[in-house]
Scaffold this motif. Structure first.
Motif, PDB file in Angstrom:
ATOM      1  N   ASP A 187       0.832  -1.205   0.000  1.00 61.59           N
ATOM      2  CA  ASP A 187       0.000   0.000   0.000  1.00 61.59           C
ATOM      3  C   ASP A 187       0.866   1.255   0.000  1.00 61.59           C
ATOM      4  OD1 ASP A 187      -2.428  -1.287  -0.093  1.00 61.59           O
ATOM      5  OD2 ASP A 187      -2.773  -1.221   2.072  1.00 61.59           O
ATOM      6  N   PRO A 212      -6.384  -1.090   7.938  1.00 64.60           N
ATOM      7  CA  PRO A 212      -7.778  -0.750   8.203  1.00 64.60           C
ATOM      8  C   PRO A 212      -8.226  -0.983   9.642  1.00 64.60           C
ATOM      9  CG  PRO A 212      -7.658  -2.866   7.116  1.00 64.60           C
ATOM     10  CD  PRO A 212      -6.257  -2.338   7.149  1.00 64.60           C
ATOM     11  N   ARG A 213      -7.384  -1.648  10.466  1.00 68.37           N
ATOM     12  CA  ARG A 213      -7.741  -1.876  11.862  1.00 68.37           C
ATOM     13  C   ARG A 213      -6.468  -2.004  12.680  1.00 68.37           C
ATOM     14  NH1 ARG A 213      -8.211  -7.962  12.914  1.00 68.37           N
ATOM     15  NH2 ARG A 213      -7.328  -8.892  11.012  1.00 68.37           N
ATOM     16  N   VAL A 242      -6.691   4.544  13.454  1.00 69.14           N
ATOM     17  CA  VAL A 242      -6.593   4.243  12.031  1.00 69.14           C
ATOM     18  C   VAL A 242      -6.733   5.534  11.229  1.00 69.14           C
ATOM     19  CG1 VAL A 242      -7.750   3.087  10.104  1.00 69.14           C
ATOM     20  CG2 VAL A 242      -7.442   1.889  12.287  1.00 69.14           C
ATOM     21  N   ASP A 284      -6.892   7.311   7.083  1.00 69.70           N
ATOM     22  CA  ASP A 284      -7.480   6.948   5.788  1.00 69.70           C
ATOM     23  C   ASP A 284      -6.618   7.350   4.599  1.00 69.70           C
ATOM     24  OD1 ASP A 284      -7.737   9.695   5.802  1.00 69.70           O
ATOM     25  OD2 ASP A 284      -9.873   9.712   5.292  1.00 69.70           O
ATOM     26  N   GLU A 292      -6.838   5.039   1.379  1.00 71.77           N
ATOM     27  CA  GLU A 292      -8.080   5.186   0.623  1.00 71.77           C
ATOM     28  C   GLU A 292      -8.195   6.580   0.008  1.00 71.77           C
ATOM     29  OE1 GLU A 292     -12.748   3.881   0.921  1.00 71.77           O
ATOM     30  OE2 GLU A 292     -11.466   3.748   2.699  1.00 71.77           O
ATOM     31  N   PRO A 297      -9.857   0.495   0.033  1.00 71.53           N
ATOM     32  CA  PRO A 297      -9.426   0.282   1.419  1.00 71.53           C
ATOM     33  C   PRO A 297      -7.981  -0.202   1.492  1.00 71.53           C
ATOM     34  CG  PRO A 297     -11.528  -0.806   0.981  1.00 71.53           C
ATOM     35  CD  PRO A 297     -10.979  -0.389  -0.343  1.00 71.53           C
ATOM     36  N   ALA A 298      -7.358   0.061   2.621  1.00 69.69           N
ATOM     37  CA  ALA A 298      -6.020  -0.469   2.869  1.00 69.69           C
ATOM     38  C   ALA A 298      -6.088  -1.981   3.050  1.00 69.69           C
ATOM     39  CB  ALA A 298      -5.434   0.182   4.125  1.00 69.69           C
ATOM     40  N   ARG A 299      -4.987  -2.666   2.726  1.00 71.31           N
ATOM     41  CA  ARG A 299      -4.919  -4.120   2.872  1.00 71.31           C
ATOM     42  C   ARG A 299      -4.888  -4.500   4.349  1.00 71.31           C
ATOM     43  NH1 ARG A 299      -1.637  -2.872  -1.672  1.00 71.31           N
ATOM     44  NH2 ARG A 299      -2.077  -4.160  -3.526  1.00 71.31           N
ATOM     45  N   ASP A 300      -5.639  -5.542   4.693  1.00 71.76           N
ATOM     46  CA  ASP A 300      -5.749  -5.976   6.086  1.00 71.76           C
ATOM     47  C   ASP A 300      -4.603  -6.926   6.454  1.00 71.76           C
ATOM     48  OD1 ASP A 300      -7.505  -6.009   8.537  1.00 71.76           O
ATOM     49  OD2 ASP A 300      -7.337  -8.160   8.156  1.00 71.76           O
TER      50      ASP A 300
END
Length: 274
Positions: free
Chosen positions: A158, A182-183, A244, A246, A249, A255-258
């Motif tokens: 990312d 994302p978390r 978090v 953004d 994004e 979305p960002a990779r988890d």
């Protein structure tokens, strides 16, 4: 499209090699900034900076060992001034979240006068597979001086995607993007995710700063690197970066990779096998 090369500093590192590959796929000429590059680049040899910067249109700027290291701001400021003298048109600077010293470096690079985009990244997911944590994961025990503070680990892919967008697209000059996953996960939760992806017994344990420093010394880690790692674990991981952001994004529109996806994809490569 410009025919001037983009200089990718740290071109063989975690983010630099990803940025270089992506630029090459876009048919952007790339000059790798590394000791093995042509011409060679070394942060400790300012006399060699001018040949590396000659004819360059843009720079992806990463500093080793870290912008928070003593003297880092002064070194990157001097480099940015040399870039300005060579009429470089844009700099994309990789920085760290929650590091006051890194923020000083950001300001110093901006002051050089080259349009600059700052990427403030959280801890890399790839630190578990391409850096100092890969051997502990293979051994089955990750022992660090950090407790239950969550960190929104970001995927280096990312970061590279955002960097390439900022290097090759319009509208990013003067922007600051905070890049996270994302978390937020604690290190124990991240290690548990790796254990689940690999099907192995990989455990996390908290150790004292003294025990961690002693282990680094026993492993022959240079004092400067050991001091920086200890600083990052004991100072930056105090909750200041638990939220978090953004930035991924905002730039990429996705979305960002988890972390779970990173762990699953990395597990199949076999890098974590004992």
């Amino acid at each position: 499209m410009t025919t001037n090369p983009t200089l990718v500093l740290g071109g063989t590192g975690k983010t630099g090699r990803r940025v270089a590959h992506r630029l090459a796929d876009l048919d952007v000429p790339v000059r790798l900034g590394s000791r093995a590059g042509t011409p060679p680049f070394d942060w400790t040899d300012p006399a060699g900076w001018d040949p590396v910067l000659a004819g360059v249109g843009a720079v992806y700027l990463t500093y080793q060992p870290d912008l928070a290291a003593p003297g880092g701001a002064e070194v990157v400021a001097a480099f940015a001034r040399r870039a300005a003298a060579h009429d470089v048109r844009r700099i994309v600077l990789l920085s760290g979240r929650g590091e006051p010293e890194a923020e000083h470096a950001e300001a110093a690079v901006r002051a050089a006068g080259v349009p600059c985009t700052v990427l403030r990244a959280s801890w890399f997911q790839q630190n578990f597979s391409e850096s100092h944590l890969v051997d502990p994961v293979r051994a089955g025990v990750v022992a660090l001086p950090v407790g239950d503070v969550p960190e929104p680990f970001v995927d280096a892919d990312d970061i590279a995607d955002v960097a390439v967008a900022a290097l090759s697209g319009d509208g990013h000059a003067g922007q600051l993007y905070e890049l996270t996953g994302p978390r937020a996960l604690t290190f124990a939760e991240a290690v548990a995710g790796i254990a689940a992806a690999t099907g192995r017994d990989v455990r996390f344990t908290t150790v004292t700063t003294e025990a961690y420093a002693a282990r680094l010394a026993a492993e022959g880690v240079p004092n400067a690197v050991a001091g920086l790692l200890t600083y990052l674990f004991t100072e930056v991981l105090d909750g200041r970066n638990a939220h978090v952001a953004d930035g991924v994004e905002q730039v990429l529109g996705r979305p960002a990779r988890d972390f779970a996806g990173y762990a699953a994809a990395t597990a199949v490569t076999g890098v974590w096998k004992p």
